[in-house]
Design an enzyme around this catalytic site. Structure first.
Site, mmCIF file in Angstrom:
data_model
loop_
_atom_site.group_PDB
_atom_site.id
_atom_site.type_symbol
_atom_site.label_atom_id
_atom_site.label_comp_id
_atom_site.label_asym_id
_atom_site.label_seq_id
_atom_site.Cartn_x
_atom_site.Cartn_y
_atom_site.Cartn_z
ATOM 1 N N ASP A 41 0.906 -2.911 3.339
ATOM 2 C CA ASP A 41 1.314 -3.126 4.997
ATOM 3 C C ASP A 41 1.338 -1.818 5.811
ATOM 4 O OD1 ASP A 41 3.149 -3.735 7.287
ATOM 5 O OD2 ASP A 41 3.308 -5.735 6.273
ATOM 6 N N GLY A 46 5.604 -4.996 11.217
ATOM 7 C CA GLY A 46 6.771 -5.052 10.045
ATOM 8 C C GLY A 46 7.358 -3.825 9.723
ATOM 9 N N ASP A 66 -3.297 0.631 5.859
ATOM 10 C CA ASP A 66 -3.976 -0.099 6.947
ATOM 11 C C ASP A 66 -5.150 -0.918 6.383
ATOM 12 O OD1 ASP A 66 -5.436 -1.094 9.108
ATOM 13 O OD2 ASP A 66 -4.947 0.565 10.331
ATOM 14 N N GLY A 112 -13.273 -8.934 0.262
ATOM 15 C CA GLY A 112 -13.792 -8.063 -0.621
ATOM 16 C C GLY A 112 -12.875 -7.662 -1.849
ATOM 17 N N TYR A 155 -6.085 -13.090 19.726
ATOM 18 C CA TYR A 155 -5.425 -13.685 18.576
ATOM 19 C C TYR A 155 -6.156 -14.949 18.199
ATOM 20 C CZ TYR A 155 -1.558 -15.414 15.684
ATOM 21 O OH TYR A 155 -0.822 -15.822 14.530
ATOM 22 N N LYS A 159 -8.608 -14.973 14.646
ATOM 23 C CA LYS A 159 -8.267 -16.134 13.615
ATOM 24 C C LYS A 159 -9.312 -17.114 13.254
ATOM 25 C CE LYS A 159 -3.961 -14.548 12.117
ATOM 26 N NZ LYS A 159 -3.630 -14.089 10.820
ATOM 27 N N TYR A 169 -17.637 -16.404 2.986
ATOM 28 C CA TYR A 169 -17.628 -15.933 1.857
ATOM 29 C C TYR A 169 -17.366 -17.067 0.591
ATOM 30 C CZ TYR A 169 -17.220 -10.778 1.780
ATOM 31 O OH TYR A 169 -17.277 -9.533 1.862
#
Ligand code: NAD
Length: 354
Positions: A41, A46, A66, A112, A155, A159, A169
């Protein structure tokens, strides 16, 4: 403790955004189920206080990082839960580029990592991918009604891009992915100033201030208590299903009714004040949870009355503790308290460390 599919067949999980509201509850539930947790985080929205109670647990490892920067996690990992992203409207409107970047570059990095470790991957997507929906309730097959250039577009499109990338992927690299579309969730550890309706209403009601309802308050929301959501997410992770899967409480109520219930639960005499409605604010929101019910046997168990009572009590305790800390002048040097109840605006939040 949520109703989990025990034992969870994972040994070591990475939770991005693990020090956030949902992430911290996920870390806790994973540890309770015997899974080792690496929590990544940046503390953008947060706070370490959300996981302070887990720091002594031998299976818990907190790393400030990050996820949009290079990320390497030594050792085996068999589950990656990608939850890093500003999530409240106040946060993502103040952090539009960070929001897009974590949905794009952050998701590349999290995928990844799952590919490198051959781990199961779960993307935290959102009901916002349905935008201001023209189909009600919203099944997973609905493509949505999103304004890409409106303020919420940062946002919603972040998403939607993350969902497309996750799917690519899976098809291109064979990564074992899942997408969960999370509907509005509430509970302890929400930030009082994060702009979401329930913590805002609770803070206002406990302070005896007017409770500010957007528009006429007739717009609806379906709200899920956090332990129910966590159970659904971990059941999805354990199921091997790819999603997208809605997880949320299909019980729908108006924003005005939410405000009235909060005022009653707080034992407050706050009046309701109607204020302007945000741009592109959805009129209705309700998950079709047929898929979660049939595949996982998942259904929310915590009633609104019970969940609200627990949440109001948590805010009450936090406010009392913060006031006590204040009285004993034990605030930190930055002027904020160490309590979880975080009244900071996002712009004042701890910046990420590269
Ligand atoms: P939150 O803001 O409390 O948690 C997000 C966490 O991600 C924070 O701890 C923040 O510091 C971290 N973060 C942000 N950018 C980061 C980065 N670049 N690198 C590392 N960490 C980063 O929000 P939340 O409510 O817990 O939401 C968690 C996830 O669930 C988000 O992806 C959100 O989109 C999704 N979601 C939440 C809800 C809800 O009702 N709470 C609904 C739909 C979807």
């Amino acid at each position: 403790m949520p109703d989990l599919p025990l034992p969870l067949d994972f040994r070591r999980a990475v939770v991005t955004g693990g020090a956030g509201f949902l992430g911290s509850h996920l870390c806790e539930a994973l540890l309770d189920a015997g899974v080792e947790v690496v929590c990544l985080d940046s503390f953008l929205t947060g706070t370490p206080a959300n996981v302070a109670h887990l720091m002594e647990h031998p299976g818990f490892h907190l790393r400030r990082c990050d996820i949009t920067e290079y990320v390497h996690v030594p050792g085996p990992v068999d589950l990656v839960l990608h939850f890093a992203s500003p999530a409240s409207p106040v946060d993502y409107l103040k952090l539009p580029l960070e929001t897009l970047k974590v949905g794009a570059t952050g998701t590349w990095h999290a995928l990844g990592l799952a590919k490198e470790k051959q781990a199961r991957f779960v993307l935290a997507s959102t009901s916002e991918t349905y935008g201001d929906p023209q189909v009600h309730p919203q099944p997973e097959t609905y493509w949505g009604h999103v304004n890409p250039v409106g303020p919420r577009g940062v946002y919603d499109e972040s998403k939607r891009y993350a969902e497309a990338l996750t799917t690519a992927y899976r098809t291109t690299h064979g990564v074992d992915t899942a997408i969960v579309r999370i509907f509005n969730t509430y509970g302890p550890r929400m930030r009082a100033a994060d702009g979401r309706a329930i913590p805002t209403f609770i803070r206002q009601a406990l302070a005896g201030e007017p409770v500010t309802v957007a528009g006429d308050g007739e717009q609806t929301r379906s709200i899920c208590y956090v332990s129910d959501l966590v159970a659904g997410i971990l059941q999805l992770a354990a199921s091997g299903h790819s999603g997208p899967m809605n997880i949320g409480n299909p019980w729908e109520l108006s924003v005005k009714a939410i405000a009235q219930d909060v005022i009653a639960a707080a034992g407050s005499d706050s009046p309701i004040e109607f204020v302007g409605r945000p741009v592109d604010d959805p009129q209705v929101r309700r998950p079709d949870t047929t898929l979660a019910r049939s595949v996982l046997g998942w259904e929310p168990r915590v009633s609104w009355a019970d969940g609200l009572a627990r949440t109001v009590q948590w805010f009450r305790d936090e406010l009392a503790a913060a006031a006590q800390e204040e009285a004993h002048s034990s605030a930190t040097t930055s002027g904020t308290t160490s309590r979880t109840l975080d009244l900071r605006e996002p712009s004042e939040a701890v910046p990420p460390v590269a």
